[in-house]
Write an enzyme that holds these catalytic residues in place. Sequence first.
Site, PDB file in Angstrom:
ATOM      1  N   ALA A  46       0.829  -1.205   0.000  1.00 52.40           N
ATOM      2  CA  ALA A  46       0.000   0.000   0.000  1.00 52.40           C
ATOM      3  C   ALA A  46       0.861   1.252   0.000  1.00 52.40           C
ATOM      4  CB  ALA A  46      -0.938  -0.004   1.211  1.00 52.40           C
ATOM      5  N   GLU A  47       1.919   1.271   0.823  1.00 56.07           N
ATOM      6  CA  GLU A  47       2.825   2.415   0.823  1.00 56.07           C
ATOM      7  C   GLU A  47       4.262   1.975   1.059  1.00 56.07           C
ATOM      8  OE1 GLU A  47      -0.532   5.210   0.775  1.00 56.07           O
ATOM      9  OE2 GLU A  47      -0.245   3.459   2.053  1.00 56.07           O
ATOM     10  N   THR A  48       5.150   2.718   0.433  1.00 58.71           N
ATOM     11  CA  THR A  48       6.571   2.677   0.751  1.00 58.71           C
ATOM     12  C   THR A  48       6.951   4.072   1.233  1.00 58.71           C
ATOM     13  OG1 THR A  48       7.092   0.958  -0.875  1.00 58.71           O
ATOM     14  CG2 THR A  48       8.902   2.364  -0.145  1.00 58.71           C
TER      15      THR A  48
END
Length: 262
Positions: A46-48
């Site tokens: 979903a996020e880095t």
Amino acid sequence: MSKINIYQIDAFTDKVFHGNPAAVCVLPEWLGDEKMQQIAAENNLAETAFVLQTGPDYEIRWFTPTVEVDLCGHATMASAYVLFHFYNHLSDKINFKSRRSGLLTVEREGEALTLDFPADVYQRVEAPQALVSAIGRTPLETYRGKTDYMLLFRSEKEILDLTPDFRKMATVEARGVIVTAPGEDVDFVSRFFAPQSGIDEDPVTGSAHTTLIPFWSQKLNKKVMSARQVSERQGDLKCEFRGSRVKITGQAVAYLTGEIEV
């Protein structure tokens, strides 16, 4: 080629394979935007988060597999976990500076990590027909914040039963869509859908709680609340409304450490 340390942390949980996984890359200097977007796409989470130390504080940016986002709670919590556990950050408080969301802090108390984020400003609106069609159910109330729609439903069961049409939802102009209702054994529950940002359903969304916390604080006439994001992985949050700021508390655990070559 150069090597960059990378970590995968499960946030808003005290055990692996639950909560929300985020990748964290601690950089010696900023990479180009295209390179960071490529790394986020390769990670396919979903996020880095990308973190760079600047004096005693840190700059932070967040990328989904397809876009850079203004704010991400679980990846900020994951970044703080990495700095506390792998980089020997001595203080129990970390200041993150975001070029899109200003000053963000994370404080450690035992195993608990508390995010201090700006509260969202939202207003009641008419639900776009495409959004109602995508959700498959008419909400009791609809709101629009800085980046997301928020839909209020009657019960936790309604939230659990939702099976959105993500292709239709992706046509709605927003970062994503929060759905929420009173909880059965917590104050409120939610789910978060963001096909517009490359993530059909996010497991536990700290940034969505910048909208949820002021909303439920007013609804329930409470400043301190318990919350659960009822995705498949689930996550529990302790929430506090502080006027223009919100506090979001949870735990995090490490799943993976490694190096990438760029």
